[in-house]
Design a protein around this motif. Structure first.
Motif, PDB file in Angstrom:
ATOM      1  N   LEU A   1      -0.751 -17.874  -4.407  1.00 56.83           N
ATOM      2  CA  LEU A   1      -2.241 -17.909  -3.954  1.00 56.83           C
ATOM      3  C   LEU A   1      -2.929 -16.865  -4.118  1.00 56.83           C
ATOM      4  N   ASP A   2      -2.121 -15.498  -3.894  1.00 53.05           N
ATOM      5  CA  ASP A   2      -2.819 -14.449  -4.219  1.00 53.05           C
ATOM      6  C   ASP A   2      -2.697 -13.957  -5.697  1.00 53.05           C
ATOM      7  N   GLY A   3      -2.164 -14.510  -6.312  1.00 49.77           N
ATOM      8  CA  GLY A   3      -1.944 -14.225  -7.883  1.00 49.77           C
ATOM      9  C   GLY A   3      -1.088 -13.338  -8.133  1.00 49.77           C
ATOM     10  N   THR A   4      -0.069 -12.991  -7.371  1.00 48.00           N
ATOM     11  CA  THR A   4       1.289 -12.240  -7.642  1.00 48.00           C
ATOM     12  C   THR A   4       2.124 -13.068  -8.468  1.00 48.00           C
ATOM     13  N   ILE A   5       2.417 -14.291  -8.117  1.00 53.20           N
ATOM     14  CA  ILE A   5       3.246 -15.278  -9.057  1.00 53.20           C
ATOM     15  C   ILE A   5       2.305 -15.708  -9.832  1.00 53.20           C
ATOM     16  N   ASP A   6       2.534 -15.898 -11.309  1.00 51.62           N
ATOM     17  CA  ASP A   6       1.444 -16.247 -12.115  1.00 51.62           C
ATOM     18  C   ASP A   6       1.516 -17.768 -12.545  1.00 51.62           C
ATOM     19  N   CYS A   7       2.948 -18.270 -12.294  1.00 52.45           N
ATOM     20  CA  CYS A   7       2.756 -19.610 -12.919  1.00 52.45           C
ATOM     21  C   CYS A   7       4.094 -20.101 -12.429  1.00 52.45           C
ATOM     22  N   ILE A   8       4.335 -21.665 -12.417  1.00 56.65           N
ATOM     23  CA  ILE A   8       5.203 -22.617 -12.046  1.00 56.65           C
ATOM     24  C   ILE A   8       6.122 -22.982 -13.109  1.00 56.65           C
ATOM     25  N   ALA A   9       7.284 -22.804 -13.108  1.00 60.36           N
ATOM     26  CA  ALA A   9       8.241 -23.510 -14.184  1.00 60.36           C
ATOM     27  C   ALA A   9       9.325 -24.222 -13.583  1.00 60.36           C
ATOM     28  N   THR A  10       9.814 -25.198 -14.213  1.00 54.59           N
ATOM     29  CA  THR A  10      10.952 -26.005 -13.658  1.00 54.59           C
ATOM     30  C   THR A  10      12.383 -25.470 -13.637  1.00 54.59           C
ATOM     31  N   ASP A  11      12.900 -24.791 -14.471  1.00 57.09           N
ATOM     32  CA  ASP A  11      14.142 -24.276 -14.710  1.00 57.09           C
ATOM     33  C   ASP A  11      14.880 -25.636 -14.958  1.00 57.09           C
ATOM     34  N   HIS A  12      14.290 -26.649 -15.532  1.00 63.00           N
ATOM     35  CA  HIS A  12      15.243 -28.057 -15.653  1.00 63.00           C
ATOM     36  C   HIS A  12      16.502 -27.618 -16.178  1.00 63.00           C
ATOM     37  N   ALA A  13      17.670 -28.291 -15.309  1.00 67.81           N
ATOM     38  CA  ALA A  13      18.792 -27.864 -15.725  1.00 67.81           C
ATOM     39  C   ALA A  13      19.955 -28.826 -15.517  1.00 67.81           C
ATOM     40  N   PRO A  14      19.954 -29.929 -16.222  1.00 71.32           N
ATOM     41  CA  PRO A  14      20.608 -31.174 -16.176  1.00 71.32           C
ATOM     42  C   PRO A  14      22.306 -31.048 -16.271  1.00 71.32           C
ATOM     43  N   HIS A  15      23.039 -31.653 -15.495  1.00 70.30           N
ATOM     44  CA  HIS A  15      24.338 -31.584 -15.181  1.00 70.30           C
ATOM     45  C   HIS A  15      24.891 -33.045 -15.203  1.00 70.30           C
ATOM     46  N   SER A  16      26.023 -33.466 -15.386  1.00 67.89           N
ATOM     47  CA  SER A  16      26.577 -34.779 -15.273  1.00 67.89           C
ATOM     48  C   SER A  16      26.997 -34.999 -13.917  1.00 67.89           C
ATOM     49  N   MET A  17      26.879 -36.230 -13.456  1.00 65.65           N
ATOM     50  CA  MET A  17      26.972 -36.578 -12.006  1.00 65.65           C
ATOM     51  C   MET A  17      28.366 -36.448 -11.521  1.00 65.65           C
ATOM     52  N   ALA A  18      29.193 -36.535 -12.324  1.00 63.56           N
ATOM     53  CA  ALA A  18      30.681 -35.911 -11.679  1.00 63.56           C
ATOM     54  C   ALA A  18      30.488 -34.377 -11.383  1.00 63.56           C
ATOM     55  N   GLU A  19      29.946 -33.534 -12.443  1.00 61.36           N
ATOM     56  CA  GLU A  19      29.934 -32.249 -11.943  1.00 61.36           C
ATOM     57  C   GLU A  19      29.288 -31.970 -10.594  1.00 61.36           C
ATOM     58  N   LYS A  20      28.200 -32.495 -10.294  1.00 59.66           N
ATOM     59  CA  LYS A  20      27.526 -32.260  -9.416  1.00 59.66           C
ATOM     60  C   LYS A  20      27.794 -33.173  -8.046  1.00 59.66           C
ATOM     61  N   GLN A  21      28.918 -33.860  -8.204  1.00 55.63           N
ATOM     62  CA  GLN A  21      29.269 -34.547  -6.854  1.00 55.63           C
ATOM     63  C   GLN A  21      30.410 -33.782  -6.396  1.00 55.63           C
ATOM     64  N   GLN A  22      30.773 -32.690  -6.995  1.00 56.66           N
ATOM     65  CA  GLN A  22      31.772 -31.685  -6.471  1.00 56.66           C
ATOM     66  C   GLN A  22      31.149 -31.064  -5.268  1.00 56.66           C
ATOM     67  N   SER A  23      32.070 -30.382  -4.399  1.00 59.97           N
ATOM     68  CA  SER A  23      31.665 -29.253  -3.407  1.00 59.97           C
ATOM     69  C   SER A  23      30.779 -28.185  -4.061  1.00 59.97           C
ATOM     70  N   MET A  24      29.805 -27.695  -3.397  1.00 62.12           N
ATOM     71  CA  MET A  24      29.022 -26.490  -4.058  1.00 62.12           C
ATOM     72  C   MET A  24      30.033 -25.437  -4.561  1.00 62.12           C
ATOM     73  N   ARG A  25      31.297 -25.371  -3.965  1.00 60.21           N
ATOM     74  CA  ARG A  25      32.262 -24.056  -4.320  1.00 60.21           C
ATOM     75  C   ARG A  25      32.359 -24.386  -5.725  1.00 60.21           C
ATOM     76  N   GLN A  26      32.617 -25.585  -6.436  1.00 60.09           N
ATOM     77  CA  GLN A  26      33.003 -25.942  -7.671  1.00 60.09           C
ATOM     78  C   GLN A  26      31.760 -26.501  -8.603  1.00 60.09           C
TER      79      GLN A  26
END
Length: 427
Positions: free
Chosen positions: A293-318
């Motif tokens: 809102l005050d202009g320090t941050i210029d823009c929004i970007a998604t960092d779109h980072a696709p992974h497989s379902m099997a990979e993301k169904q693991q614990s956050m540790r893995q």
């Protein structure tokens, strides 16, 4: 094909006003009321909002190297589904685009296989590893759109200093993933009470801010356009604010997920909440909103980072870091910030389109004007929809926003006057 878009709503003087748009030979040739045209396909936009095509400076297409997660085709179609007409593709690929030959190959593939405009990042170092710098001039000549080692922070100070000098010499932006590996200690989520409660190793704010402080000193010394990827902490926002006041040529982006969520939203060990940088504290989240809102941050970007379902169904540790975001960014932000009157629609369009195009000098993007290429998106601001895995075109379905009810679904996306996405089916 030429198009006459009837009954759209355009942002004019901060208010939505009815306008028609004529697209001929890939360009916007007229904007007005009661337009008519011969030899043009007429599309009734039914009072939906027409925006300049969105611009995302930060996506991961995984192609080549990990095409089971995403391809140029699926990733760019996901972007089109989200209303994006330009995306900046990060270089963490196999093979790495760290030489002119590979860069030329990627530029050509992006052009022929992509549904939207794709700017290809080159790496800072060979193999995106510690050691020797790439040939910045040769990569620029081969079509590189900017330089980044995203996915990894540059750990050696001299390497970053030399990279900044080289990027400045060819007048190109250097986009930095700021992360001090020596402070990571195997962390998988934000360090704090929630990590303790879930018995998961934490990532402190200093992992980001320590390297950012170093880089701001180097950016001041070199004069490079230094762009900070996915800012996540209040301290980072304040450092960038002060750096801008000091005249340092720094810009930065924030992701939708860091604006929308904090670590208190993580209620279980769920890999879909694992991203890098991690979801921070509520204090940090509020500082990011204030920084926009005050202009320090210029823009929004998604960092779109696709992974497989099997990979993301693991614990956050893995599980690997990252979530998808191309298809949900506008609707989530419109629903949670514009409809709640925290942001205006004009501000949101600026952060998602106009400003990133200006920052990275993209003359064909971020504008909805006569004489410009017809890169535009049409959004339905009235009908509520639900984000589902089945609705996503991306191969990746890894997002904590599945099930969210939103407004602002994409109706159509045009790139260079071509209809590349249409609700109810693709073109």
């Amino acid at each position: 094909m030429n198009y006459l878009l009837k009954n759209g709503q355009l942002l004019i003087a901060d208010s939505l006003q009815p306008r028609d748009i004529l697209i001929q030979a890939g360009q916007i040739t007229a904007i007005g009321t009661d337009l008519t045209a011969d030899n043009a396909t007429t599309i009734d936009l039914a009072q939906h909002f027409v925006s300049p095509g969105l611009v995302d400076l930060h996506v991961h297409l995984r192609d080549p190297g990990q095409t089971y997660k995403e391809t140029i085709e699926t990733g760019s179609m996901a972007a089109a589904h989200g209303g994006f007409t330009f995306i900046g593709a990060m270089p963490n690929l196999t093979p790495v685009p760290d030489n002119a030959e590979q860069m030329a190959t990627m530029v050509q593939r992006n052009r022929t296989e992509g549904a939207v405009r794709i700017g290809q990042y080159a790496t800072l170092t060979q193999q995106r590893a510690a050691g020797k710098l790439v040939d910045f001039a040769a990569l620029k000549a081969a079509g590189a759109f900017a330089f980044s080692n995203d996915g990894s922070g540059v750990q050696d100070t001299d390497t970053m200093y030399l990279a900044m000098q080289a990027a400045q010499a060819v007048d190109m932006p250097l986009a930095a993933h700021v992360e001090d590996d020596s402070l990571r200690h195997g962390g998988v989520m934000n360090a704090g009470p929630k990590a303790t409660q879930l018995d998961l190793p934490g990532i402190s704010n200093e992992v980001e801010t320590a390297q950012l402080a170093r880089d701001l000193v180097l950016a001041q010394a070199t004069g490079v356009h230094y762009h900070v990827c996915h800012v996540s902490t209040a301290a980072s926002v304040q450092m960038i604010r002060l750096a801008k006041l000091a005249g340092i040529n720094v810009s930065c982006e924030v992701t939708p997920h860091h604006l929308l969520l904090s670590d208190r939203d993580i209620t279980a060990d769920d890999g879909n909440y694992k991203m890098n940088p991690p979801l921070r504290s509520e204090h940090d989240r509020q500082a990011l909103i204030a920084g926009l809102l005050d202009g320090t941050i210029d823009c929004i970007a998604t960092d779109h980072a696709p992974h497989s379902m099997a990979e993301k169904q693991q614990s956050m540790r893995q599980a690997p870091f990252g979530i998808v975001g191309s298809e949900t960014a506008f609707s989530l932000l419109y629903t949670n910030f514009v409809k709640t009157r925290i942001f205006t629609l004009n501000q949101l369009v600026n952060w998602l389109s106009t400003r990133p195009a200006q920052l990275f000098q993209l003359p064909n993007s971020g504008q909805l004007k006569v004489g410009q290429p017809a890169d535009l998106a049409v959004f339905d601001l009235e009908q509520r929809t639900t984000i589902t895995a089945a609705s996503l075109i991306s191969k990746g379905k890894n997002t904590p926003f599945i099930g969210a009810n939103v407004y602002g679904a994409t109706v159509a996306t045009f790139v260079a006057g071509q209809l590349v996405y249409q609700r109810g089916g693709t073109k």
